[in-house]
Design a protein around this motif. Structure first.
Motif, mmCIF file in Angstrom:
data_model
loop_
_atom_site.group_PDB
_atom_site.id
_atom_site.type_symbol
_atom_site.label_atom_id
_atom_site.label_comp_id
_atom_site.label_asym_id
_atom_site.label_seq_id
_atom_site.Cartn_x
_atom_site.Cartn_y
_atom_site.Cartn_z
ATOM 1 N N GLY A 1 62.157 -19.408 -11.731
ATOM 2 C CA GLY A 1 60.154 -19.737 -11.488
ATOM 3 C C GLY A 1 60.041 -19.723 -12.772
ATOM 4 N N SER A 2 59.510 -19.477 -13.683
ATOM 5 C CA SER A 2 60.037 -19.852 -15.038
ATOM 6 C C SER A 2 60.063 -21.439 -15.144
ATOM 7 C CB SER A 2 59.878 -18.854 -15.880
ATOM 8 O OG SER A 2 59.461 -17.791 -16.124
ATOM 9 N N THR A 3 60.875 -21.027 -14.935
ATOM 10 C CA THR A 3 60.901 -23.562 -14.870
ATOM 11 C C THR A 3 59.650 -24.089 -14.542
ATOM 12 O OG1 THR A 3 62.585 -23.786 -12.745
ATOM 13 C CG2 THR A 3 63.587 -22.806 -14.837
ATOM 14 N N LEU A 4 59.647 -23.621 -13.393
ATOM 15 C CA LEU A 4 58.544 -24.593 -12.913
ATOM 16 C C LEU A 4 57.118 -25.675 -13.294
ATOM 17 C CD1 LEU A 4 58.422 -23.061 -9.748
ATOM 18 C CD2 LEU A 4 59.478 -24.806 -9.715
ATOM 19 N N GLY A 5 56.490 -24.358 -14.690
ATOM 20 C CA GLY A 5 55.787 -24.688 -15.414
ATOM 21 C C GLY A 5 56.149 -25.268 -16.191
ATOM 22 N N LEU A 6 57.532 -25.185 -16.794
ATOM 23 C CA LEU A 6 58.280 -26.496 -18.284
ATOM 24 C C LEU A 6 58.233 -27.783 -17.478
ATOM 25 C CD1 LEU A 6 60.886 -23.492 -19.201
ATOM 26 C CD2 LEU A 6 58.303 -24.151 -20.249
ATOM 27 N N LEU A 7 58.844 -27.870 -16.377
ATOM 28 C CA LEU A 7 58.860 -29.228 -15.235
ATOM 29 C C LEU A 7 57.802 -29.873 -15.429
ATOM 30 C CD1 LEU A 7 61.664 -28.530 -12.973
ATOM 31 C CD2 LEU A 7 62.459 -29.074 -15.578
ATOM 32 N N ILE B 1 55.040 -29.953 -17.297
ATOM 33 C CA ILE B 1 54.458 -29.930 -18.908
ATOM 34 C C ILE B 1 55.153 -31.322 -18.941
ATOM 35 C CG2 ILE B 1 54.240 -29.394 -21.180
ATOM 36 C CD1 ILE B 1 53.620 -26.738 -20.343
ATOM 37 N N PHE B 2 56.795 -31.115 -18.801
ATOM 38 C CA PHE B 2 57.767 -32.147 -18.933
ATOM 39 C C PHE B 2 56.906 -33.619 -18.187
ATOM 40 C CE2 PHE B 2 61.501 -35.051 -17.626
ATOM 41 C CZ PHE B 2 61.950 -35.000 -19.700
ATOM 42 N N VAL B 3 56.700 -32.970 -16.769
ATOM 43 C CA VAL B 3 56.606 -34.630 -16.180
ATOM 44 C C VAL B 3 55.177 -34.892 -16.470
ATOM 45 C CG1 VAL B 3 56.077 -35.307 -14.147
ATOM 46 C CG2 VAL B 3 57.618 -33.978 -14.200
ATOM 47 N N MET B 4 54.323 -34.089 -17.282
ATOM 48 C CA MET B 4 52.743 -35.316 -17.279
ATOM 49 C C MET B 4 53.046 -35.578 -19.097
ATOM 50 S SD MET B 4 50.738 -34.212 -15.392
ATOM 51 C CE MET B 4 51.643 -34.466 -14.593
ATOM 52 N N MET B 5 54.372 -35.011 -19.910
ATOM 53 C CA MET B 5 54.121 -35.665 -20.486
ATOM 54 C C MET B 5 54.668 -36.988 -20.664
ATOM 55 S SD MET B 5 55.219 -33.232 -24.386
ATOM 56 C CE MET B 5 53.721 -32.161 -24.972
ATOM 57 N N LEU B 6 56.409 -37.674 -20.188
ATOM 58 C CA LEU B 6 57.093 -38.254 -19.791
ATOM 59 C C LEU B 6 55.453 -39.547 -19.191
ATOM 60 C CD1 LEU B 6 59.695 -37.556 -18.188
ATOM 61 C CD2 LEU B 6 59.564 -38.142 -19.702
ATOM 62 N N LYS B 7 54.473 -38.812 -18.322
ATOM 63 C CA LYS B 7 53.261 -40.165 -17.891
ATOM 64 C C LYS B 7 51.994 -40.626 -19.577
ATOM 65 C CE LYS B 7 52.963 -38.457 -13.172
ATOM 66 N NZ LYS B 7 51.722 -37.995 -12.146
ATOM 67 N N GLY B 8 52.607 -39.862 -20.110
ATOM 68 C CA GLY B 8 52.373 -40.348 -21.083
ATOM 69 C C GLY B 8 50.274 -40.063 -21.372
ATOM 70 N N GLN C 1 46.126 -29.433 -18.735
ATOM 71 C CA GLN C 1 47.655 -30.003 -18.470
ATOM 72 C C GLN C 1 48.672 -28.766 -18.822
ATOM 73 O OE1 GLN C 1 48.052 -33.933 -18.632
ATOM 74 N NE2 GLN C 1 47.668 -34.236 -17.012
ATOM 75 N N ILE C 2 48.638 -29.093 -20.297
ATOM 76 C CA ILE C 2 49.661 -27.583 -21.360
ATOM 77 C C ILE C 2 49.072 -26.372 -20.579
ATOM 78 C CG2 ILE C 2 50.439 -27.100 -23.884
ATOM 79 C CD1 ILE C 2 49.531 -29.527 -24.559
ATOM 80 N N TYR C 3 47.962 -25.781 -20.864
ATOM 81 C CA TYR C 3 47.844 -25.065 -20.545
ATOM 82 C C TYR C 3 48.373 -24.223 -19.398
ATOM 83 C CZ TYR C 3 44.595 -25.415 -24.904
ATOM 84 O OH TYR C 3 44.479 -25.069 -25.900
ATOM 85 N N LEU C 4 47.750 -25.121 -18.812
ATOM 86 C CA LEU C 4 48.000 -24.762 -17.038
ATOM 87 C C LEU C 4 49.555 -24.493 -16.703
ATOM 88 C CD1 LEU C 4 47.517 -24.107 -14.031
ATOM 89 C CD2 LEU C 4 47.879 -27.388 -13.629
ATOM 90 N N GLY C 5 50.121 -25.949 -17.585
ATOM 91 C CA GLY C 5 52.294 -25.024 -17.814
ATOM 92 C C GLY C 5 52.211 -24.067 -17.696
ATOM 93 N N ILE C 6 51.611 -23.746 -18.851
ATOM 94 C CA ILE C 6 52.052 -22.734 -19.965
ATOM 95 C C ILE C 6 51.768 -21.233 -18.293
ATOM 96 C CG2 ILE C 6 52.136 -21.081 -21.196
ATOM 97 C CD1 ILE C 6 51.538 -23.098 -22.674
ATOM 98 N N LYS D 1 58.550 -33.496 -26.293
ATOM 99 C CA LYS D 1 59.374 -33.382 -24.461
ATOM 100 C C LYS D 1 60.716 -32.703 -23.662
ATOM 101 C CE LYS D 1 58.542 -37.603 -22.962
ATOM 102 N NZ LYS D 1 58.403 -37.716 -24.448
ATOM 103 N N PHE D 2 61.832 -32.917 -24.582
ATOM 104 C CA PHE D 2 63.171 -32.543 -24.577
ATOM 105 C C PHE D 2 62.835 -30.704 -24.643
ATOM 106 C CE2 PHE D 2 63.465 -36.581 -25.233
ATOM 107 C CZ PHE D 2 63.924 -37.289 -24.417
ATOM 108 N N VAL D 3 62.515 -29.977 -25.643
ATOM 109 C CA VAL D 3 62.168 -29.022 -26.061
ATOM 110 C C VAL D 3 61.528 -28.713 -24.321
ATOM 111 C CG1 VAL D 3 61.234 -27.128 -27.051
ATOM 112 C CG2 VAL D 3 61.505 -29.325 -27.937
ATOM 113 N N PHE D 4 61.134 -28.851 -23.547
ATOM 114 C CA PHE D 4 60.709 -28.238 -22.343
ATOM 115 C C PHE D 4 62.196 -28.414 -21.479
ATOM 116 C CE2 PHE D 4 56.982 -30.008 -23.545
ATOM 117 C CZ PHE D 4 55.956 -28.838 -23.979
ATOM 118 N N LEU D 5 63.286 -29.467 -21.602
ATOM 119 C CA LEU D 5 64.317 -29.611 -20.749
ATOM 120 C C LEU D 5 65.721 -28.083 -21.491
ATOM 121 C CD1 LEU D 5 64.728 -32.903 -20.425
ATOM 122 C CD2 LEU D 5 64.072 -31.896 -18.751
#
Length: 443
Positions: free
Chosen positions: A84-90, A92-99, A105-110, A169-173
């Motif tokens: 389940g912990s992967t959900l928040g990381l993904l 943040i990753f998606v939000m960063m891909l959008k720019g 958004q960072i706080y929410l993902g964490i 962003k690749f740190v999250f992957l």
């Protein structure tokens, strides 16, 4: 050591390795995001809020996570938490891909990711008691602390390298991958050992929680010990939340990562020592002495702007932590009924986390609004304390570290004088006697 206990210890080592990898991934995320946010805003408060988002959800949910750890297969609870912990990381990753990712958004993902750790940690702690005999608790505790140290020992160094060759962003992957590895190992161990024999409780969640509170509160020595440690963790929380902002005012991001890694190698040395040799029975004495020394080393972190001196003080501080944590864990495990340890560990975590939460809530304000202004070139303490520890950016944080370290040493003396805490060693054996009958190989 019997063949059965040897086999279970080897299974524990596999699980431990998975958690070790996962902790490295989490450390990459926290360090990278912390540096990113601090560089974007320049305030300690914005950095500290990352830690608040990481700690507050588990703080609120751990009692329920402990109940589930006593009701259901603890290995499945670990898989649920890690996956389940992967959900928040993904997210943040998606939000960063959008720019143009925003701070909220960072706080929410964490926060989303940390919610699931509330279910993983109590199950992991209780699982150790399930798998291992009493005489292996100290070694297991040392190894768990060794894994925990990876977040400070390995992750900052790796993060510094990774951030120079690829985007954040690749740190999250990478972190997501480590969670999946940890989950896969636990699933494999579960299939190897067979299902868990669990006595189904007819009680509701509130009744289970009440029973856990009763088990915790009936031993006044444990209560005194945990409340005292909560106070210690308030000061440690100030260190954890402000060490990177202080270092970034003394040196570069890369050097700050190296410094943190070297400091954390102290945990490595202490944890390896305990993991190989175990610890002596004088756990209260070990706790008091180690805590007193850790306070002195903590205070030395703020005395100088010389990065080598700061690194040495940090190394010595971290080296004392495994002895403190092992003494705490052994004293608690041997005085709490194993069938209720999931609930009790969650309650203990909630109480001790309160020290962290309060520290995170006030650390940014204290640093940005009170202590740092006091040690600016024209600050009120620039000619007194400033003449000793220096003036300028981050020196107010240094003064906070000096005060906090001295307070920890005072608390250590209080523990040594507490008769109820000393009596915990007289009652050792209650929890351990019930620790070997939970698992069986299904035939």
């Amino acid at each position: 050591m019997t063949n059965n206990s040897t086999d279970h210890y080897s299974k524990f080592l596999f699980i431990w390795f998975g958690q070790f990898i996962s902790i490295i991934g989490s450390g990459l995320t926290i360090f990278s995001l912390g540096v990113y946010v601090y560089q974007q805003t320049g305030t300690a408060s914005s950095y500290v809020f990352i830690l608040m988002c990481a700690f507050l959800p588990p703080f609120l949910l751990k009692p329920y996570g402990g109940i589930l750890a006593d009701r259901y297969d603890r290995r499945l609870m670990m898989v649920f938490g890690d996956s389940g912990s992967t959900l928040g990381l993904l997210f943040i990753f998606v939000m960063m891909l959008k720019g143009n990712i925003e701070l909220w958004q960072i706080y929410l993902g964490i926060a989303i990711s940390s919610i699931f750790s509330a279910f993983q940690e109590p199950a992991y702690k209780a699982l150790i008691t399930d798998l291992l005999p009493e005489n292996q608790y100290a070694k297991a505790s040392g190894l768990v602390q060794l894994a925990s140290s990876a977040q400070y020992l390995i992750s900052p160094f790796l993060a510094g390298i990774i951030l120079t060759i690829m985007d954040i962003k690749f740190v999250f992957l990478i972190d997501v991958t480590t969670f999946l590895i940890a989950s896969s190992i636990v699933i494999w161990i579960r299939n190897t050992l067979g299902r868990t024999q669990i006595t189904k409780s007819e009680q509701n969640n509130l009744a289970d929680l009440r029973e856990g509170i009763q088990e915790f509160s009936k031993n006044r020595g444990v209560v005194n010990l945990i409340i005292t440690i909560m106070l210690v963790l308030f000061f440690v929380g100030l260190l954890q939340s402000l060490i990177i902002p202080m270092l970034l005012n003394l040196t570069t991001v890369k050097a700050a990562g190296i410094t943190q890694s070297i400091c954390a190698s102290g945990i490595l040395i202490g944890s390896l020592f305990i993991g190989v040799f175990g610890s002596k029975n004088k756990h209260v004495k070990t706790l008091s002495i180690s805590l007193f020394m850790s306070g002195l080393f903590f205070a030395n972190l703020g005395l100088s702007t010389n990065i080598a001196f700061v690194t040495l003080a940090g190394f010595m501080f971290f080296a004392t932590l495994p002895f403190i944590n092992t003494s705490l864990e052994v004293l608690i495990r041997k005085n709490i009924d194993n069938s209720k340890q999931g609930r009790v560990w969650s309650i203990i975590s909630m109480i001790t986390y309160l020290g962290y939460i309060i520290a995170y809530a006030v650390a940014g304000f204290l640093a940005d609004k009170i202590f740092n202004p006091l040690l600016e070139p024209e600050g009120l303490l620039s000619e007194t304390a400033g003449s000793i520890i220096g003036v300028g950016e981050g020196r107010g944080i240094a003064l906070m570290f000096i005060i906090s370290g001295l307070m920890i040493s005072v608390v250590a003396l209080l523990i040594w004088q507490n008769k109820r805490i000393k009596q915990l060693e007289d009652f050792e054996g209650k929890g351990g006697e019930l620790s070997q009958n939970r698992y069986y190989v299904e035939t």
